[in-house]
Write a protein that holds these residues in place. Structure first.
Motif, mmCIF file in Angstrom:
data_model
loop_
_atom_site.group_PDB
_atom_site.id
_atom_site.type_symbol
_atom_site.label_atom_id
_atom_site.label_comp_id
_atom_site.label_asym_id
_atom_site.label_seq_id
_atom_site.Cartn_x
_atom_site.Cartn_y
_atom_site.Cartn_z
ATOM 1 N N GLY A 109 0.844 -1.085 -0.068
ATOM 2 C CA GLY A 109 0.063 -0.121 -0.101
ATOM 3 C C GLY A 109 0.926 1.158 0.011
ATOM 4 O O GLY A 109 1.728 1.378 -0.940
ATOM 5 N N GLY A 110 0.545 1.967 0.911
ATOM 6 C CA GLY A 110 1.190 3.527 0.878
ATOM 7 C C GLY A 110 2.761 3.492 0.822
ATOM 8 O O GLY A 110 3.257 4.191 0.159
ATOM 9 N N LEU A 111 3.265 2.761 1.826
ATOM 10 C CA LEU A 111 4.769 2.604 1.788
ATOM 11 C C LEU A 111 5.388 2.277 0.711
ATOM 12 O O LEU A 111 6.509 2.791 0.215
ATOM 13 C CB LEU A 111 5.126 1.718 3.214
ATOM 14 N N LEU B 176 4.909 4.984 -2.092
ATOM 15 C CA LEU B 176 5.560 6.143 -1.963
ATOM 16 C C LEU B 176 6.823 5.850 -2.483
ATOM 17 O O LEU B 176 7.465 6.816 -3.339
ATOM 18 C CB LEU B 176 5.781 6.272 -0.314
ATOM 19 N N GLU C 154 1.316 -2.765 7.933
ATOM 20 C CA GLU C 154 1.128 -2.240 9.303
ATOM 21 C C GLU C 154 0.894 -3.332 10.379
ATOM 22 O O GLU C 154 0.319 -3.054 11.513
ATOM 23 C CB GLU C 154 -0.054 -1.519 9.302
ATOM 24 N N ASP D 219 11.240 2.737 6.260
ATOM 25 C CA ASP D 219 10.729 2.049 7.533
ATOM 26 C C ASP D 219 12.038 1.113 7.973
ATOM 27 O O ASP D 219 13.221 0.968 7.619
ATOM 28 C CB ASP D 219 9.618 1.243 6.997
ATOM 29 N N HIS E 215 12.243 -2.113 7.794
ATOM 30 C CA HIS E 215 12.511 -3.329 7.215
ATOM 31 C C HIS E 215 13.962 -3.530 6.746
ATOM 32 O O HIS E 215 14.298 -4.715 6.623
ATOM 33 C CB HIS E 215 11.419 -3.404 5.924
ATOM 34 N N HIS F 25 7.290 5.085 9.414
ATOM 35 C CA HIS F 25 5.959 5.289 8.585
ATOM 36 C C HIS F 25 4.917 5.203 9.620
ATOM 37 O O HIS F 25 3.568 5.075 9.067
ATOM 38 C CB HIS F 25 5.964 4.403 7.543
ATOM 39 N N THR F 26 4.872 4.966 10.800
ATOM 40 C CA THR F 26 3.897 4.655 11.729
ATOM 41 C C THR F 26 3.905 4.444 13.161
ATOM 42 O O THR F 26 5.139 4.309 13.636
ATOM 43 C CB THR F 26 3.423 3.037 11.375
ATOM 44 N N VAL G 68 6.739 11.357 8.361
ATOM 45 C CA VAL G 68 6.155 11.634 6.977
ATOM 46 C C VAL G 68 5.014 12.565 6.938
ATOM 47 O O VAL G 68 4.392 12.728 5.775
ATOM 48 C CB VAL G 68 5.715 10.061 6.201
ATOM 49 N N ASN H 121 5.090 13.546 3.126
ATOM 50 C CA ASN H 121 5.012 12.939 1.836
ATOM 51 C C ASN H 121 4.474 13.661 0.762
ATOM 52 O O ASN H 121 3.799 14.664 0.873
ATOM 53 C CB ASN H 121 3.919 11.675 2.004
ATOM 54 N N TYR I 76 -8.145 1.058 11.806
ATOM 55 C CA TYR I 76 -7.629 2.412 12.203
ATOM 56 C C TYR I 76 -8.068 3.246 11.016
ATOM 57 O O TYR I 76 -8.470 4.615 11.283
ATOM 58 C CB TYR I 76 -6.203 2.425 12.445
ATOM 59 N N GLU J 219 -3.116 7.674 11.192
ATOM 60 C CA GLU J 219 -2.529 7.420 9.799
ATOM 61 C C GLU J 219 -1.374 8.451 9.787
ATOM 62 O O GLU J 219 -1.605 9.736 9.786
ATOM 63 C CB GLU J 219 -3.570 7.951 8.917
ATOM 64 N N ALA J 220 -0.206 7.937 9.581
ATOM 65 C CA ALA J 220 1.053 8.892 9.646
ATOM 66 C C ALA J 220 0.930 9.800 8.845
ATOM 67 O O ALA J 220 1.522 10.827 9.024
ATOM 68 C CB ALA J 220 2.171 7.615 9.351
ATOM 69 N N SER J 221 0.644 9.566 7.354
ATOM 70 C CA SER J 221 0.613 10.561 6.473
ATOM 71 C C SER J 221 -0.716 10.455 5.620
ATOM 72 O O SER J 221 -1.797 11.182 5.711
ATOM 73 C CB SER J 221 1.600 10.809 5.385
ATOM 74 N N THR K 200 -1.434 9.168 1.428
ATOM 75 C CA THR K 200 -1.119 9.696 0.098
ATOM 76 C C THR K 200 -2.083 9.577 -0.874
ATOM 77 O O THR K 200 -2.183 10.464 -1.919
ATOM 78 C CB THR K 200 0.186 8.992 -0.536
HETATM 79 C C1 Z57 Z 1 2.475 1.316 5.258
HETATM 80 O O1 Z57 Z 1 1.715 1.193 4.026
HETATM 81 C C2 Z57 Z 1 2.687 2.406 5.931
HETATM 82 C C3 Z57 Z 1 2.978 2.438 7.224
HETATM 83 C C4 Z57 Z 1 3.672 1.247 7.644
HETATM 84 O O2 Z57 Z 1 4.427 1.397 8.700
HETATM 85 C C5 Z57 Z 1 3.575 0.222 6.680
HETATM 86 BR BR1 Z57 Z 1 4.301 -1.410 7.368
HETATM 87 C C6 Z57 Z 1 3.173 0.060 5.521
HETATM 88 C C7 Z57 Z 1 2.163 3.668 5.302
HETATM 89 C C8 Z57 Z 1 1.204 4.816 6.192
HETATM 90 O O3 Z57 Z 1 0.260 3.953 6.894
HETATM 91 C C9 Z57 Z 1 0.478 5.995 5.417
HETATM 92 O O4 Z57 Z 1 -0.019 6.755 6.523
HETATM 93 C C10 Z57 Z 1 1.856 6.613 4.708
HETATM 94 O O5 Z57 Z 1 1.247 7.702 4.021
HETATM 95 C C11 Z57 Z 1 2.649 5.572 4.018
HETATM 96 O O6 Z57 Z 1 3.023 4.486 4.550
HETATM 97 C C12 Z57 Z 1 3.488 6.161 3.169
HETATM 98 O O7 Z57 Z 1 4.554 7.022 4.261
#
Ligand code: Z57
Length: 835
Positions: A130-132, A135, A285, A332, A334, A370-371, A448, A477, A566, A665-667, A669
């Motif tokens: 997904g988002g990460l 991005l 996440e 992140d 990882h 990212h979280t 982010v 972001n 969430y 939600e960290a950011s 996108t």
């Molecule tokens: C993920 O897609 C994101 C955070 C994570 O810790 C993991 Br694992 C996967 C996402 C956030 O949930 C989004 O809020 C953010 O926009 C995205 O990462 C890019 O920063």
């Protein structure tokens, strides 16, 4: 191997020419010589492949010259390490970047084919969740567009994120065989293979200089083979590289020696090696703690660092200066084992002493968090990590012990702090906390979005902020407007370009020039017509793929993202039921017709997320066929949401649902992609929503819900969801309706786990935000009825989103963290010089 060979091959004009006739000839040539087909017997996929190779031929000049320039000039390089790259289809994007979209479209049309149909053929590389992951894909696009020397390293998963099907309302996962028909965009480089060790033990010895050294005697060795994909910049000569590693069994590790006559054992060992890069873990996440995942992480990190060291050596750059040559960004935690791996390579393989190695390492890495969700924070059990990477565990202990000495000196007499900050969690079974390792081993740590970066310093990484305040920065972001406006929304792109020229795609701030046009009734009408045409396209798609008729005059209210509690897709669902109950009570109720569209995958093991998918589909079954509802509400769960499909979805939205619990939600996108395409947002003050709202203006944003501070305060004072259930008749009516079995053919058990979780815990405070959300949706309803004013707000959203280009994010990373200058690439005119 240069010798007498000319440095430049003779390039046929058919491989570089871009006039219509040459493109047509080249296409037919590739169809014949690569696909081995005549038009008569060609499938659509053959045509797609012929076109992909035609485009590939036209980018190779840029790619090879970029590589050669980097090799010769040894510039500072940004290395982006990520376990995920959610690239989406390459063909359309490469056409845009090369400026070839229109001529190719014409050439293909003159051959009696349709470019859109060929674009549709491409099986997207879904190498992210997904988002990460997405991005990372936007960032390498912007790095190339800004002409920054960079390389992206990751894993070539044989199976990316699963394909989603819906059966009886439930999600079913299907393997993503994205490589089935071959991948024309990658080039395998078997000559650049590297070896990665796993398991075994360490031994100490005294070397020839009398120095105490350690050597790692592994249990097994796995081969890493790089697959390279060119990443073009938009209208520049720069073409950087995405280098993805595939795991194979090393044939040099002669099986016969180790498995005398054990044929099956040898084959088994081979398939075990290849398992490492077989499949992407589909959890977004949530951390699972699986050994294979740690193997994936270490595998690609070790390959990538060895690759960088090899390149530096080839360029004659001394390893003492590794950190001047490379800025390595950890996407992140990882890839965070890279910190221990670089230490190992410098100490054990290149003879550095600890202090010099640590100095280089801590000047090399920067970490993006990212979280804040605790369930996403990676911690590897000491037993597992030590079993797989015994030398790295020793190094992590040594890093930790030196680090804790510093903590003691800086905060003497605070033993709790030592336990809290230790890289090793010793509260029960021992774990290595990867975020702590990342903080200790990096020179920069970023969140982010502004809110996220602030909360990081106040909560999850508070102790580290007090220890190293200078390391903490924010980089909000951003997303690439090339893919998410130019490619996704050609109608809007032509309209914008017809008014303000085409500079905006490289300099998104120029969109602001649209602001003055908001008072131009003709422009408003054109803008409205574009949105309607795109909505009609999506309606056609939904009819063809879901058999549901949706009305382009209705509000397209879209929530598209991973399914997660969430993110609160179920709050959206509660509002749909609220409207439904109102319509049943008052069949003549006047509401703006709405189409509720959902898209997103649930992690296969995430039961509650899958139940939310089932709930949405169950609501859809009822609302879409109830004559009392008629055309006023339609609900569609769009199956198999991925990048390719997202490109159809963002342009068609009127309303973008960004309704996560504040602080979670960290950011985000997707919020940016919707708004750039003229959707209004209904959202909480969470992640980048806060900054989006500031940019577009509070009057053009539908805000509801508690703030992050209020969420924390409510939690501290003791939140009780029952108070909201008993205190709100309409909410009670909605939850009771689900509980009654109304949406489940009388089955009162089906959704009980979801209801119980809302009524007994509700950790994401759905019930607490319900009333505010419903009232906000009523404001949306009212606003949409004033079509012209809605269009104004929509234009202002698009016009004011320039800040959220990933080009701006990358400039922020460059100025605050990477400090890597741009390098212009010259591409001599081949057809002339070889003429
Ligand atoms: C993920 O897609 C994101 C955070 C994570 O810790 C993991 Br694992 C996967 C996402 C956030 O949930 C989004 O809020 C953010 O926009 C995205 O990462 C890019 O920063």
């Amino acid at each position: 191997m240069t010798g007498i060979l000319p440095n430049k091959p003779r390039i046929e004009d058919d491989r570089t020419g871009i006039d219509i006739d040459t493109l047509k000839r080249a296409f037919l040539d590739n169809l014949f010589y690569i696909q081995a087909k005549f038009p008569k017997v060609s499938t659509k996929n053959d045509y797609y492949m012929a076109l992909a190779y035609t485009v590939r031929d036209r980018l190779l000049n840029r790619w090879l010259h970029t590589n050669q320039t980097y090799l010769e000039r040894a510039p500072r390089i940004v290395a982006y390490l990520s376990a995920e790259f959610l690239m989406g289809p390459h063909l359309g994007n490469n056409l845009i970047d090369l400026g070839l979209y229109e001529p190719v479209k014409q050439a293909i049309a003159e051959l009696g084919l349709d470019l859109n149909e060929l674009l549709e053929q491409e099986e997207e590389p879904g190498l992210g969740n997904g988002g990460l992951g997405r991005l990372a894909a936007c960032y390498i696009d912007s790095l190339a567009t800004l002409e920054i020397p960079s390389v992206a390293y990751g894993i070539r998963y044989e199976y990316g994120i699963f394909d989603q099907e819906i059966k009886d309302g439930w999600q079913v996962e299907v393997t993503d065989r994205w490589l089935r028909y071959g991948n024309p965009w990658e080039v395998v480089r078997p000559e650049s293979e590297l070896m990665v060790k796993f398991g075994g033990h360490t031994e100490t010895f005294i070397d020839e200089y009398g120095v105490y050294r350690v050597q790692w005697v592994p249990y097994k060795v796995v081969k890493g083979v790089p697959y390279d994909t060119p990443i073009l910049g938009f209208k520049t000569n720069t073409a950087n590289t995405l280098r993805l590693w595939k795991a194979e069994a090393p044939e040099s590790f002669d099986f016969a020696v180790f498995n005398q006559g054990d044929y099956f054992g040898a084959v088994h060992q081979k398939s075990e090696s290849e398992n490492i890069t077989k499949v992407l873990y589909p959890n977004d996440e949530t951390y699972q703690g699986k050994q294979l995942r740690l193997e994936q992480q270490y595998f690609f990190v070790s390959c990538s660092l060895q690759d960088m060291i090899r390149l530096a050596k080839m360029q004659g750059v001394a390893l003492e200066r590794f950190h001047e040559h490379f800025a390595i960004q950890l996407n992140d935690t990882h890839p965070t084992i890279a910190i221990a791996e670089l230490m190992r390579l410098l100490l054990d393989e290149h003879g550095f002493d600890w202090d010099r190695a640590w100095d280089i390492t801590t000047k090399t890495f920067a970490y993006t968090n990212h979280t804040l969700l605790p369930e996403a924070l990676e911690r590897w059990s000491v037993a597992m990590l030590g079993g797989l990477l015994p030398r790295h565990l020793e190094l992590i202990y040594e890093i930790n012990s030196r680090f804790l000495d510093e903590v003691r000196i800086k905060f003497f007499e605070d033993p709790d702090r030592i336990a809290r900050m230790s890289i090793i969690d010793e509260s029960g079974e021992r774990y290595v906390r990867m975020a702590h390792l990342a903080c200790v081993g990096s020179y920069a740590i970023n969140g982010v979005a502004e809110l996220h970066s602030r909360l990081l310093k106040q909560t999850v990484l508070h102790d580290f902020y007090e220890m190293y305040p200078e390391k903490f920065v924010n980089v909000t972001n951003g997303v690439t407007p090339r893919r998410f406006i130019a490619l996704s929304n050609p109608r809007l792109t032509s309209l914008i370009t017809s008014k303000i020229g085409d500079g905006w795609l490289k300099n998104l701030g120029e969109l602001r020039k649209l602001e003055s046009l908001v008072d131009d009734a003709g422009f408003r009408n054109d803008f409205y017509q574009v949105k309607q045409a795109v909505k009609q396209d999506l309606a056609d798609y939904v009819r063809a793929n879901h058999g549901v008729e949706i009305n382009p005059e209705s509000i397209y209210d879209i929530q598209a993202k991973r399914i997660h509690e969430y993110k609160r897709q179920h709050l959206n669902a509660l509002y749909i039921i609220t409207l439904y109950n109102r319509l049943k009570a008052n069949p003549s109720l006047d509401i703006a017709p709405r189409t509720f569209l959902f898209g997103g995958k649930a992690a296969p093991g995430y039961y509650m997320a899958k139940l939310i998918v089932k709930l949405i589909n169950s609501i859809a079954d009822v609302t879409n066929s109830d004559p009392d509802v008629g055309d006023r509400i339609k609900v569609v769960f769009l199956t198999d949401y991925n990048v390719k499909f997202a490109q159809r979805v963002y342009p068609a939205a009127n309303l973008s649902e960004q309704i996560s619990t504040a602080g979670k939600e960290a950011s985000g996108t997707g919020n940016m992609k919707f708004s750039m395409n003229g959707a209004l947002t209904i959202g909480t003050l969470d992640g980048a929503n806060v900054e989006i709202r500031e940019a577009v203006g509070a009057e053009n944003f539908f805000l509801f819900g508690m703030t992050a501070e209020e969420v924390l305060a409510k939690k501290a004072e003791g939140y009780n969801p029952w108070d909201y259930y008993h205190g709100n008749d309409e909410l009670k009516g909605v939850l009771d309706r689900i509980a009654s079995g109304f949406f489940s053919h009388g089955d009162t058990e089906l959704f009980k786990p979801l209801l119980d979780s809302l009524l007994y815990q509700d950790i994401f405070m759905v019930l607490a935000d319900y009333q505010s959300y419903v009232e906000c949706q009523e404001r949306v309803d009212g606003a949409f009825r004033d079509r012209d004013n809605w269009t104004r707000m929509s234009i202002l959203n698009a016009a004011r989103m320039g800040h959220f280009s990933s080009d701006r994010s990358i400039r922020d990373y460059l100025s605050q963290i990477w400090k890597a200058p741009a390098v212009k690439i010259d591409v001599p005119e081949y057809s002339q010089s070889n003429g």
